[in-house]
Design a protein around this motif. Structure first.
Motif, short mmCIF file in Angstrom:
data_model
loop_
_atom_site.label_atom_id
_atom_site.label_comp_id
_atom_site.label_asym_id
_atom_site.label_seq_id
_atom_site.Cartn_x
_atom_site.Cartn_y
_atom_site.Cartn_z
N CYS A 72 32.49 32.05 7.31
CA CYS A 72 33.35 30.95 6.89
C CYS A 72 32.55 29.65 6.78
CB CYS A 72 34.50 30.78 7.89
SG CYS A 72 35.71 29.57 7.35
N GLU A 73 32.86 28.90 5.74
CA GLU A 73 32.18 27.63 5.47
C GLU A 73 32.69 26.47 6.34
OE1 GLU A 73 29.69 26.84 3.26
OE2 GLU A 73 29.43 28.94 2.73
N CYS A 74 33.70 26.70 7.16
CA CYS A 74 34.27 25.60 7.94
C CYS A 74 33.42 25.23 9.15
CB CYS A 74 35.69 25.95 8.39
SG CYS A 74 35.78 27.18 9.68
N ARG A 75 32.42 26.03 9.46
CA ARG A 75 31.54 25.75 10.60
C ARG A 75 30.25 25.09 10.13
NH1 ARG A 75 33.57 29.61 14.58
NH2 ARG A 75 35.80 29.34 14.28
N ASP A 76 29.58 24.37 11.03
CA ASP A 76 28.31 23.73 10.68
C ASP A 76 27.22 24.76 10.37
OD1 ASP A 76 29.19 21.12 10.86
OD2 ASP A 76 28.68 20.95 12.99
N THR A 77 27.25 25.89 11.07
CA THR A 77 26.25 26.93 10.85
C THR A 77 26.92 28.11 10.15
OG1 THR A 77 25.03 26.26 12.82
CG2 THR A 77 24.56 28.44 11.94
N THR A 78 26.36 28.51 9.02
CA THR A 78 26.88 29.67 8.29
C THR A 78 25.79 30.72 8.20
OG1 THR A 78 26.24 28.74 6.16
CG2 THR A 78 28.49 28.29 6.92
N TYR A 79 26.22 31.96 8.04
CA TYR A 79 25.30 33.09 7.92
C TYR A 79 25.63 33.85 6.65
CZ TYR A 79 24.37 32.16 12.84
OH TYR A 79 24.04 31.55 14.02
N GLU A 80 24.59 34.32 5.96
CA GLU A 80 24.75 35.11 4.76
C GLU A 80 23.94 36.39 4.87
OE1 GLU A 80 25.04 31.83 1.24
OE2 GLU A 80 23.11 32.08 2.23
N LEU A 81 24.58 37.51 4.56
CA LEU A 81 23.87 38.78 4.45
C LEU A 81 23.37 38.86 3.02
CD1 LEU A 81 23.02 41.60 5.38
CD2 LEU A 81 25.35 42.38 4.80
N CYS A 82 22.06 38.92 2.84
CA CYS A 82 21.45 38.86 1.51
C CYS A 82 20.65 40.12 1.22
CB CYS A 82 20.51 37.66 1.43
SG CYS A 82 21.29 36.07 1.76
N ALA A 83 20.50 40.41 -0.07
CA ALA A 83 19.69 41.54 -0.51
C ALA A 83 18.90 41.13 -1.74
CB ALA A 83 20.57 42.74 -0.83
N ALA A 84 17.67 41.63 -1.82
CA ALA A 84 16.82 41.39 -2.98
C ALA A 84 15.67 42.38 -2.94
CB ALA A 84 16.28 39.96 -2.95
N ALA A 85 15.29 42.85 -4.11
CA ALA A 85 14.13 43.73 -4.24
C ALA A 85 14.18 44.92 -3.30
CB ALA A 85 12.84 42.93 -4.04
N GLY A 86 15.37 45.48 -3.08
CA GLY A 86 15.51 46.66 -2.24
C GLY A 86 15.45 46.40 -0.75
N GLN A 87 15.45 45.14 -0.35
CA GLN A 87 15.42 44.80 1.07
C GLN A 87 16.58 43.87 1.40
OE1 GLN A 87 11.36 43.24 1.51
NE2 GLN A 87 10.91 45.12 2.64
N GLY A 88 16.84 43.72 2.70
CA GLY A 88 17.92 42.86 3.14
C GLY A 88 17.46 41.92 4.24
N PHE A 89 18.21 40.84 4.42
CA PHE A 89 17.92 39.87 5.47
C PHE A 89 19.16 39.02 5.69
CE2 PHE A 89 16.89 37.84 1.52
CZ PHE A 89 17.29 36.52 1.66
N VAL A 90 19.18 38.26 6.77
CA VAL A 90 20.26 37.34 7.05
C VAL A 90 19.72 35.93 6.93
CG1 VAL A 90 21.96 36.56 8.76
CG2 VAL A 90 21.41 38.99 8.59
N ARG A 91 20.46 35.10 6.21
CA ARG A 91 20.08 33.68 6.04
C ARG A 91 21.02 32.84 6.90
NH1 ARG A 91 20.92 32.25 0.35
NH2 ARG A 91 18.88 33.15 -0.01
N ARG A 92 20.44 31.91 7.68
CA ARG A 92 21.23 31.00 8.51
C ARG A 92 21.06 29.58 7.97
NH1 ARG A 92 19.04 30.22 14.34
NH2 ARG A 92 17.62 28.89 13.18
N THR A 93 22.17 28.92 7.67
CA THR A 93 22.15 27.54 7.20
C THR A 93 22.84 26.68 8.22
OG1 THR A 93 22.22 28.30 4.90
CG2 THR A 93 22.79 25.99 5.32
N ASP A 94 22.13 25.68 8.73
CA ASP A 94 22.69 24.73 9.69
C ASP A 94 22.82 23.39 8.98
OD1 ASP A 94 23.16 22.83 11.72
OD2 ASP A 94 22.10 24.06 13.20
N ARG A 95 24.04 23.04 8.60
CA ARG A 95 24.24 21.80 7.84
C ARG A 95 24.03 20.56 8.71
NH1 ARG A 95 28.51 24.95 5.13
NH2 ARG A 95 29.94 24.25 6.74
N GLU A 96 24.27 20.68 10.01
CA GLU A 96 24.07 19.54 10.91
C GLU A 96 22.59 19.18 11.00
OE1 GLU A 96 24.67 18.67 15.61
OE2 GLU A 96 26.29 19.73 14.59
#
Length: 124
Positions: A72-96
């Motif tokens: 959810c975008e309502c928190r300062d820190t968001t997480y995204e499950l991402c995929a590219a080139a046959g691999q995956g990773f989690v991206r963490r964005t801290d807006r604060e």
């Protein structure tokens, strides 16, 4: 003579952040303007003894990264499950703190498991 059947769609929606509810009905062609923004899941607080993940600066790899799921975008820190080139990773964005970090790139199934652990407070 052919009969035309029109289906009526009625949806109820409760915003998990504000608790506001809306009732949507739709007849005929799909009108996306009337549908509210849907939130991703909220991250549970970290459990005692949770796994401490190693977070890295983002590296420019493939030109396109697909976001499979996000919190959810309502928190300062968001997480995204991402995929590219046959691999995956989690991206963490801290807006604060205005930072973006990633887990190590790995098998997509492993990245999904890490994202699940983050959602349930088992990892951070």
């Amino acid at each position: 003579m052919r009969r035309l059947h029109v289906h009526v769609l009625v949806m109820s929606y409760v915003d998990p952040c504000s608790g506001a509810s809306a009732r949507l009905s739709e007849e005929g062609p799909c009108d996306m303007a009337g549908i509210p923004d849907f939130h991703g899941p909220h991250v549970e607080p970290p459990l005692p003894g949770h796994i401490t993940l190693t977070w890295y600066d983002p590296t420019p790899r493939p030109p396109r990264i697909r976001v499979i799921s996000h919190t959810c975008e309502c928190r300062d820190t968001t997480y995204e499950l991402c995929a590219a080139a046959g691999q995956g990773f989690v991206r963490r964005t801290d807006r604060e703190k205005q930072t973006v970090r990633e887990t190590a790139w790995t098998l997509t199934a492993t990245a999904r498991r890490i994202f699940h652990q983050i959602l349930h407070g088992e990892a951070r």
